[in-house]
Write a protein that holds these residues in place. Structure first.
Motif, PDB file in Angstrom:
ATOM      1  N   LEU A  36      74.237 -34.682  -5.172  1.00 55.50           N
ATOM      2  CA  LEU A  36      75.634 -34.543  -5.593  1.00 55.50           C
ATOM      3  C   LEU A  36      76.130 -33.124  -5.348  1.00 55.50           C
ATOM      4  O   LEU A  36      77.261 -32.926  -4.884  1.00 55.50           O
ATOM      5  N   LEU A  37      75.292 -32.137  -5.616  1.00 53.42           N
ATOM      6  CA  LEU A  37      75.646 -30.744  -5.346  1.00 53.42           C
ATOM      7  C   LEU A  37      75.881 -30.530  -3.851  1.00 53.42           C
ATOM      8  O   LEU A  37      76.912 -29.981  -3.443  1.00 53.42           O
ATOM      9  N   LEU A  38      74.958 -30.996  -3.026  1.00 51.74           N
ATOM     10  CA  LEU A  38      75.107 -30.830  -1.574  1.00 51.74           C
ATOM     11  C   LEU A  38      76.253 -31.673  -1.021  1.00 51.74           C
ATOM     12  O   LEU A  38      76.985 -31.224  -0.130  1.00 51.74           O
ATOM     13  N   ALA A  83      82.456 -32.409  -7.543  1.00 52.87           N
ATOM     14  CA  ALA A  83      81.113 -32.976  -7.382  1.00 52.87           C
ATOM     15  C   ALA A  83      80.052 -31.888  -7.376  1.00 52.87           C
ATOM     16  O   ALA A  83      78.971 -32.069  -7.953  1.00 52.87           O
ATOM     17  N   ALA A  84      80.328 -30.761  -6.754  1.00 52.36           N
ATOM     18  CA  ALA A  84      79.366 -29.659  -6.746  1.00 52.36           C
ATOM     19  C   ALA A  84      79.143 -29.139  -8.165  1.00 52.36           C
ATOM     20  O   ALA A  84      77.997 -28.862  -8.560  1.00 52.36           O
ATOM     21  N   CYS A  85      80.201 -29.035  -8.946  1.00 51.66           N
ATOM     22  CA  CYS A  85      80.062 -28.600 -10.346  1.00 51.66           C
ATOM     23  C   CYS A  85      79.262 -29.615 -11.152  1.00 51.66           C
ATOM     24  O   CYS A  85      78.406 -29.244 -11.961  1.00 51.66           O
ATOM     25  N   ILE A  90      74.172 -31.481 -13.690  1.00 50.15           N
ATOM     26  CA  ILE A  90      73.042 -32.406 -13.786  1.00 50.15           C
ATOM     27  C   ILE A  90      71.735 -31.637 -13.681  1.00 50.15           C
ATOM     28  O   ILE A  90      70.792 -31.867 -14.443  1.00 50.15           O
ATOM     29  N   LEU A  91      71.666 -30.707 -12.742  1.00 51.12           N
ATOM     30  CA  LEU A  91      70.437 -29.929 -12.569  1.00 51.12           C
ATOM     31  C   LEU A  91      70.150 -29.026 -13.758  1.00 51.12           C
ATOM     32  O   LEU A  91      68.991 -28.723 -14.046  1.00 51.12           O
ATOM     33  N   SER A  92      71.201 -28.602 -14.464  1.00 50.83           N
ATOM     34  CA  SER A  92      70.989 -27.754 -15.643  1.00 50.83           C
ATOM     35  C   SER A  92      70.760 -28.577 -16.912  1.00 50.83           C
ATOM     36  O   SER A  92      70.479 -28.019 -17.961  1.00 50.83           O
ATOM     37  N   GLY A  93      70.898 -29.905 -16.807  1.00 51.83           N
ATOM     38  CA  GLY A  93      70.632 -30.778 -17.949  1.00 51.83           C
ATOM     39  C   GLY A  93      71.809 -30.993 -18.872  1.00 51.83           C
ATOM     40  O   GLY A  93      71.626 -31.433 -20.004  1.00 51.83           O
ATOM     41  N   ALA A  94      73.017 -30.703 -18.425  1.00 54.32           N
ATOM     42  CA  ALA A  94      74.206 -30.886 -19.259  1.00 54.32           C
ATOM     43  C   ALA A  94      74.439 -32.371 -19.534  1.00 54.32           C
ATOM     44  O   ALA A  94      74.339 -33.204 -18.637  1.00 54.32           O
ATOM     45  N   ALA A  95      74.743 -32.701 -20.776  1.00 52.22           N
ATOM     46  CA  ALA A  95      74.925 -34.098 -21.186  1.00 52.22           C
ATOM     47  C   ALA A  95      76.148 -34.734 -20.524  1.00 52.22           C
ATOM     48  O   ALA A  95      76.127 -35.906 -20.180  1.00 52.22           O
ATOM     49  N   TRP A  96      77.205 -33.990 -20.344  1.00 51.56           N
ATOM     50  CA  TRP A  96      78.446 -34.512 -19.766  1.00 51.56           C
ATOM     51  C   TRP A  96      78.303 -34.814 -18.282  1.00 51.56           C
ATOM     52  O   TRP A  96      79.044 -35.618 -17.722  1.00 51.56           O
ATOM     53  N   ALA A  97      77.359 -34.179 -17.620  1.00 54.14           N
ATOM     54  CA  ALA A  97      77.294 -34.219 -16.159  1.00 54.14           C
ATOM     55  C   ALA A  97      76.929 -35.592 -15.603  1.00 54.14           C
ATOM     56  O   ALA A  97      77.365 -35.949 -14.513  1.00 54.14           O
TER      57      ALA A  97
END
Length: 147
Positions: A36-38, A83-85, A90-97
C-alpha cells in the motif's frame, strides 16, 4: 472419497483452520502495508506524469468513462498520497490504518479500472495488488492490547 485428516505430528489430529493471527495472515498484513505504501508512491508519480505532460499516456481505443488526463492525474495524486500515509500507518501498527487501507485499496481498484484505456497492463497488475491488500487487511486480527 472420504476426507483424510491432515496430520502434523503423526497422531491423526486435524489442523485448525488459519486464524487472523496465523503467521501467513500476519505476514500478509505487513506485506500489504508495504504494498500500500509503494502503491501510493507509484500512484503519486503516475499522477504527476499525467498532470505534467498530456503526451505521456495515449488512449487505447474508446472507453465509456472519459476524464481528461489532468483530472486523472489529480485523482491519482490524492489517492496515492492517502494510500502512502495509510501504508505507513499499517507498518507502524496504527489501529485506524487497517480500515483506511481497505477503503483506499478499494478506491484504488476502481480508479485503476477506470484508467485501463491509458495503461491496461499496469492497471491490471495494480488491481491484482489492490485485491491482495484488501484480503490481507480484512483477514488480519491484531493481538489484543495487554495491560
Amino acid at each position: 472419497m472420504t476426507a483424510q485428516p491432515q496430520t502434523g505430528s503423526g497422531t491423526g489430529d486435524y489442523r485448525p483452520a488459519p486464524t487472523g493471527r496465523s503467521p501467513w495472515v500476519t505476514g500478509g498484513a505487513t506485506f500489504a502495508g508495504v504494498l500500500l505504501l509503494l502503491n501510493g508512491i507509484l500512484a503519486v508519480l503516475q499522477g504527476i506524469a499525467a498532470i505534467a505532460e498530456d503526451d505521456v499516456y495515449q488512449r487505447i481505443g474508446s472507453y465509456v468513462y472519459e476524464i481528461n488526463l489532468t483530472g486523472w492525474g489529480w485523482i491519482l495524486v490524492v489517492l496515492g498520497a492517502l494510500a502512502a500515509c495509510a501504508g505507513a500507518g499499517i507498518l507502524s501498527g496504527a489501529a485506524w490504518a487497517r480500515a483506511v487501507g481497505i477503503a483506499l485499496a478499494s478506491l484504488s481498484l476502481i480508479a485503476q479500472f477506470l484508467f485501463l484505456p491509458y495503461q491496461p497492463v499496469w492497471s491490471v497488475i495494480m488491481m491484482a495488488i489492490d485485491v491482495f491488500v484488501i484480503w490481507a487487511l480484512a483477514s488480519y486480527e491484531p493481538e489484543p492490547a495487554r495491560r
